[in-house]
Motif scaffolding. Structure first.
Motif, PDB file in Angstrom:
ATOM      1  N   GLU A 231       0.841  -1.201   0.000  1.00 18.49           N
ATOM      2  CA  GLU A 231       0.000   0.000   0.000  1.00 18.49           C
ATOM      3  C   GLU A 231       0.868   1.240   0.000  1.00 18.49           C
ATOM      4  OE1 GLU A 231      -2.265   0.734   3.578  1.00 18.49           O
ATOM      5  OE2 GLU A 231      -1.089  -0.766   4.649  1.00 18.49           O
ATOM      6  N   ALA A 232       0.326   2.305  -0.594  1.00 20.47           N
ATOM      7  CA  ALA A 232       1.080   3.549  -0.708  1.00 20.47           C
ATOM      8  C   ALA A 232       0.188   4.716  -0.308  1.00 20.47           C
ATOM      9  CB  ALA A 232       1.588   3.738  -2.136  1.00 20.47           C
ATOM     10  N   SER A 233       0.815   5.761   0.207  1.00 16.38           N
ATOM     11  CA  SER A 233       0.098   6.950   0.640  1.00 16.38           C
ATOM     12  C   SER A 233       1.085   8.093   0.772  1.00 16.38           C
ATOM     13  CB  SER A 233      -0.597   6.700   1.985  1.00 16.38           C
ATOM     14  OG  SER A 233       0.366   6.389   2.988  1.00 16.38           O
ATOM     15  N   LYS A 234       0.578   9.290   0.978  1.00 13.95           N
ATOM     16  CA  LYS A 234       1.434  10.427   1.298  1.00 13.95           C
ATOM     17  C   LYS A 234       1.548  10.561   2.804  1.00 13.95           C
ATOM     18  CE  LYS A 234       0.842  13.340  -2.807  1.00 13.95           C
ATOM     19  NZ  LYS A 234       0.341  14.637  -3.326  1.00 13.95           N
ATOM     20  N   THR A 235       2.708  10.990   3.251  1.00 17.75           N
ATOM     21  CA  THR A 235       2.921  11.177   4.676  1.00 17.75           C
ATOM     22  C   THR A 235       3.851  12.354   4.908  1.00 17.75           C
ATOM     23  OG1 THR A 235       3.614  10.077   6.730  1.00 17.75           O
ATOM     24  CG2 THR A 235       4.888   9.590   4.770  1.00 17.75           C
TER      25      THR A 235
ATOM     26  N   LEU B 295       5.647   3.872   0.846  1.00 14.28           N
ATOM     27  CA  LEU B 295       5.272   2.555   0.334  1.00 14.28           C
ATOM     28  C   LEU B 295       5.542   1.528   1.420  1.00 14.28           C
ATOM     29  CD1 LEU B 295       4.505   0.533  -1.925  1.00 14.28           C
ATOM     30  CD2 LEU B 295       6.909   0.547  -2.622  1.00 14.28           C
ATOM     31  N   LEU B 296       4.506   0.795   1.796  1.00 13.02           N
ATOM     32  CA  LEU B 296       4.626  -0.251   2.813  1.00 13.02           C
ATOM     33  C   LEU B 296       4.398  -1.614   2.165  1.00 13.02           C
ATOM     34  CD1 LEU B 296       2.573   1.318   5.769  1.00 13.02           C
ATOM     35  CD2 LEU B 296       5.048   1.365   5.430  1.00 13.02           C
ATOM     36  N   ILE B 297       5.293  -2.545   2.436  1.00 13.41           N
ATOM     37  CA  ILE B 297       5.145  -3.938   1.999  1.00 13.41           C
ATOM     38  C   ILE B 297       5.124  -4.796   3.261  1.00 13.41           C
ATOM     39  CG2 ILE B 297       6.051  -5.806   0.580  1.00 13.41           C
ATOM     40  CD1 ILE B 297       5.321  -3.425  -1.082  1.00 13.41           C
ATOM     41  N   ARG B 298       3.952  -5.363   3.574  1.00 10.85           N
ATOM     42  CA  ARG B 298       3.787  -6.171   4.786  1.00 10.85           C
ATOM     43  C   ARG B 298       3.549  -7.628   4.415  1.00 10.85           C
ATOM     44  NH1 ARG B 298      -0.073  -1.973   6.176  1.00 10.85           N
ATOM     45  NH2 ARG B 298       0.799  -0.494   7.670  1.00 10.85           N
ATOM     46  N   ASP B 299       4.109  -8.520   5.214  1.00 11.85           N
ATOM     47  CA  ASP B 299       3.816  -9.936   5.023  1.00 11.85           C
ATOM     48  C   ASP B 299       3.519 -10.578   6.368  1.00 11.85           C
ATOM     49  OD1 ASP B 299       6.197 -11.360   6.236  1.00 11.85           O
ATOM     50  OD2 ASP B 299       7.275 -10.213   4.716  1.00 11.85           O
ATOM     51  N   THR B 300       2.909 -11.737   6.325  1.00  5.96           N
ATOM     52  CA  THR B 300       2.583 -12.489   7.545  1.00  5.96           C
ATOM     53  C   THR B 300       3.524 -13.680   7.690  1.00  5.96           C
ATOM     54  OG1 THR B 300       0.929 -13.767   6.313  1.00  5.96           O
ATOM     55  CG2 THR B 300       0.166 -11.789   7.459  1.00  5.96           C
ATOM     56  N   GLY B 301       4.767 -13.485   7.289  1.00  5.56           N
ATOM     57  CA  GLY B 301       5.727 -14.585   7.253  1.00  5.56           C
ATOM     58  C   GLY B 301       6.418 -14.850   8.573  1.00  5.56           C
TER      59      GLY B 301
ATOM     60  N   GLY C 149       5.836 -11.657  11.223  1.00  9.26           N
ATOM     61  CA  GLY C 149       5.822 -10.987   9.936  1.00  9.26           C
ATOM     62  C   GLY C 149       6.814  -9.837   9.856  1.00  9.26           C
ATOM     63  N   THR C 150       6.853  -9.219   8.665  1.00 12.47           N
ATOM     64  CA  THR C 150       7.828  -8.165   8.384  1.00 12.47           C
ATOM     65  C   THR C 150       7.154  -7.038   7.617  1.00 12.47           C
ATOM     66  OG1 THR C 150       9.640  -9.774   8.275  1.00 12.47           O
ATOM     67  CG2 THR C 150      10.014  -7.635   7.233  1.00 12.47           C
ATOM     68  N   THR C 151       7.565  -5.816   7.917  1.00 14.52           N
ATOM     69  CA  THR C 151       7.094  -4.638   7.184  1.00 14.52           C
ATOM     70  C   THR C 151       8.293  -3.849   6.686  1.00 14.52           C
ATOM     71  OG1 THR C 151       5.065  -4.435   8.496  1.00 14.52           O
ATOM     72  CG2 THR C 151       5.803  -2.476   7.289  1.00 14.52           C
ATOM     73  N   PHE C 152       8.349  -3.634   5.379  1.00 13.51           N
ATOM     74  CA  PHE C 152       9.337  -2.731   4.796  1.00 13.51           C
ATOM     75  C   PHE C 152       8.657  -1.384   4.562  1.00 13.51           C
ATOM     76  CE2 PHE C 152      11.371  -6.738   3.835  1.00 13.51           C
ATOM     77  CZ  PHE C 152      12.719  -6.449   4.016  1.00 13.51           C
ATOM     78  N   ARG C 153       9.323  -0.315   4.997  1.00 14.28           N
ATOM     79  CA  ARG C 153       8.796   1.037   4.847  1.00 14.28           C
ATOM     80  C   ARG C 153       9.741   1.831   3.956  1.00 14.28           C
ATOM     81  NH1 ARG C 153       8.447   5.798   9.430  1.00 14.28           N
ATOM     82  NH2 ARG C 153       6.992   7.175   8.337  1.00 14.28           N
ATOM     83  N   LEU C 154       9.230   2.291   2.823  1.00 10.42           N
ATOM     84  CA  LEU C 154      10.028   3.055   1.875  1.00 10.42           C
ATOM     85  C   LEU C 154       9.455   4.460   1.781  1.00 10.42           C
ATOM     86  CD1 LEU C 154      10.106  -0.060   1.037  1.00 10.42           C
ATOM     87  CD2 LEU C 154      10.832   0.743  -1.188  1.00 10.42           C
ATOM     88  N   LEU C 155      10.308   5.465   1.819  1.00 12.19           N
ATOM     89  CA  LEU C 155       9.894   6.860   1.740  1.00 12.19           C
ATOM     90  C   LEU C 155      10.589   7.522   0.549  1.00 12.19           C
ATOM     91  CD1 LEU C 155      10.060   7.778   5.533  1.00 12.19           C
ATOM     92  CD2 LEU C 155       7.993   7.473   4.161  1.00 12.19           C
TER      93      LEU C 155
END
Length: 463
Positions: free
Chosen positions: A211-215, A236-242, A294-300
């Motif tokens: 998912e993507a948004s402005k912040t 941009l957030l990439i989340r997984d349930t791994g 799980g893991t979340t990658f946060r890209l700005l």
């Protein structure tokens, strides 16, 4: 006893409890008041709140760690760029000689299948080199203002079938355009690497959410590397349930060649490539993870000011066969030189080939040429120096350089003019022929087919 002996105790660190029940680190100073008999009859205690000092020390440690990581990544990037340069020379040979064998129908049945497998492996190796160059920030970039929503939509259509039925890919686009200044192909590679990485972390199945948004970033966001200034960003957030990532692995996750995957399943370049692409776009990246959670990658990415412009690329046309134009090839790598000579001669060019600049100058004394095709970084004399000397006698001679390095590296590390005509190794035969044909065509005066001054009768002709 210590207070009796020393009369005072300075900077004794301990913990105290505030009225609201919260704990605070303090530095305590104790001073004893002694009577006439030498005994302590009263103790004076002062406390200094260490909260601000501890926060400052934590920031300094974080900056030091980031600086060390940046230096380590920069060093590894230089190594990766050097490896890619040398490997590109080998790939140029592998790719083209495999194409020669396939075109000539060398072998039948399984032999032809074997050649096709070699060609496919060479293409994968070419992509691996590109990842190395992206990480090393050596890969040329065609940045444009592009809506990240488009990348998300395209990634869903491309990647969902690759994840398998046991993994669900959810893409959430923003209702407004999310304009970022970046290379579209590299953004697609970011999505590919992160989502495939998430798939590998969910062998039993699960969910990936992109998912993507402005912040708005008001202050330096924790866990984002490299540090980014306050401002408006596309997130941009990439989340997984791994399975999650242990802290000791997360600390090294963006280093090239570092991988926890089996040797036959990972190169250790996927996340290093992502890091290089994000930082090249002026952004930052962080990872949050707990084993089993799980893991979340946060890209700005900085918000781009201008909208994207769609440009229709012309359909590729195979260059025509030449009519004997004379090309001087100067290349110190024997294998690459032999390859280039074969490509040119089989496509109608007359070729003189030498291994260094001084030998090329000797050839110039006795022959006229229609184009100089030269390496850039060579022993004894660089390609640009050679071209400058040759053009003193043939000022309008077209020049094409070839190198495993990109324009950016050649300009930054070797002082080479970034505007030179350059073909990047590894190139295919069609790519080389197309660029040479373009230069020769551009060198012809528009109102005549006569050779340019300084060229003999076999000079440039229109194809």
């Amino acid at each position: 006893m210590r207070l009796i002996r020393q009369h005072r105790i300075d900077d004794f660190e301990t913990e105290r409890k505030r009225k609201d029940g919260s704990h605070v680190a303090v530095s305590a100073r104790l001073a004893g008041l002694h009577g006439s008999d030498g005994g302590v009859f009263e103790v004076c205690i002062t406390h200094r709140d260490l909260t601000e000092q501890r926060a400052m020390e934590a920031r300094e440690r974080l900056l030091s760690e980031r600086s060390a990581q940046a230096e380590r990544l920069e060093s590894l990037g230089r190594l990766a760029g050097g490896v890619a340069h040398d490997f590109n020379n080998l790939l140029a040979i592998i790719l083209n000689y495999t194409d020669f064998a396939i075109e000539q129908g060398a072998g039948v049945g399984s032999a032809q299948d074997d050649l096709a497998r070699v060609r496919a492996a060479a293409d994968r190796a070419r992509m691996l080199c590109r990842q190395l160059l992206i990480f090393a920030r050596c890969e040329p970039t065609q940045a444009e203002a592009i809506d990240l929503n488009l990348i998300l939509a395209d990634s869903h259509d491309l990647l969902a079938p690759m994840l398998g039925e046991h993994i669900e890919l959810i893409v959430r686009q923003a209702p407004e355009p999310l304009m970022v200044e970046a290379d579209r192909i590299k953004l697609e590679q970011v999505m590919l690497n992160l989502i495939i990485n998430a798939r590998d972390a969910m062998p039993q199945g699960g969910t990936v959410v992109a998912e993507a948004s402005k912040t708005e970033v008001d202050e330096e966001p924790p866990g984002i590397n490299p540090a980014i200034p306050p401002g408006l960003y596309v997130q941009l957030l990439i989340r997984d349930t791994g399975t999650g990532i242990p802290p000791e692995v997360a600390a090294r996750i963006f280093e090239p060649f570092f991988t926890t995957k089996p040797q036959d399943r990972g190169t250790g370049l996927g996340l290093a490539t992502v890091y290089g692409i994000v930082t090249e776009a002026g952004g930052g990246i962080g990872v949050e993870s707990e084993p089993g959670a799980g893991t979340t990658f946060r890209l700005l990415f900085p918000v781009a000011a201008e909208p994207a412009t769609e440009i229709d690329a012309p359909a590729p046309v195979r260059p025509p066969v030449a009519h004997g134009q004379h090309v001087l090839v100067v290349e110190d790598q024997d294998g690459v030189r032999d390859l280039v000579v074969r490509i040119l001669r089989e496509n109608g060019y007359t070729v003189t080939a030498v291994g260094d600049g001084p030998s090329a100058l000797q050839e110039i004394e006795h022959k006229r040429f229609d184009l100089l095709l030269s390496g850039v970084i060579m022993p004894n004399m660089s390609g640009p120096t050679l071209a400058e000397l040759i053009q003193q006698s043939q000022p309008r001679l077209p020049v094409l350089f070839m190198s495993g390095y990109t324009e950016g590296v050649l300009a930054a590390e070797h002082g080479i003019d970034p505007d030179i005509e350059l073909i990047q190794k590894p190139f295919t035969a069609d790519e080389l022929l197309d660029q040479i044909h373009h230069l020769l065509t551009a060198a012809v005066t528009p109102d005549t087919d006569r050779p340019l001054p300084g060229h003999d009768g076999i000079g440039i002709r229109r194809g």
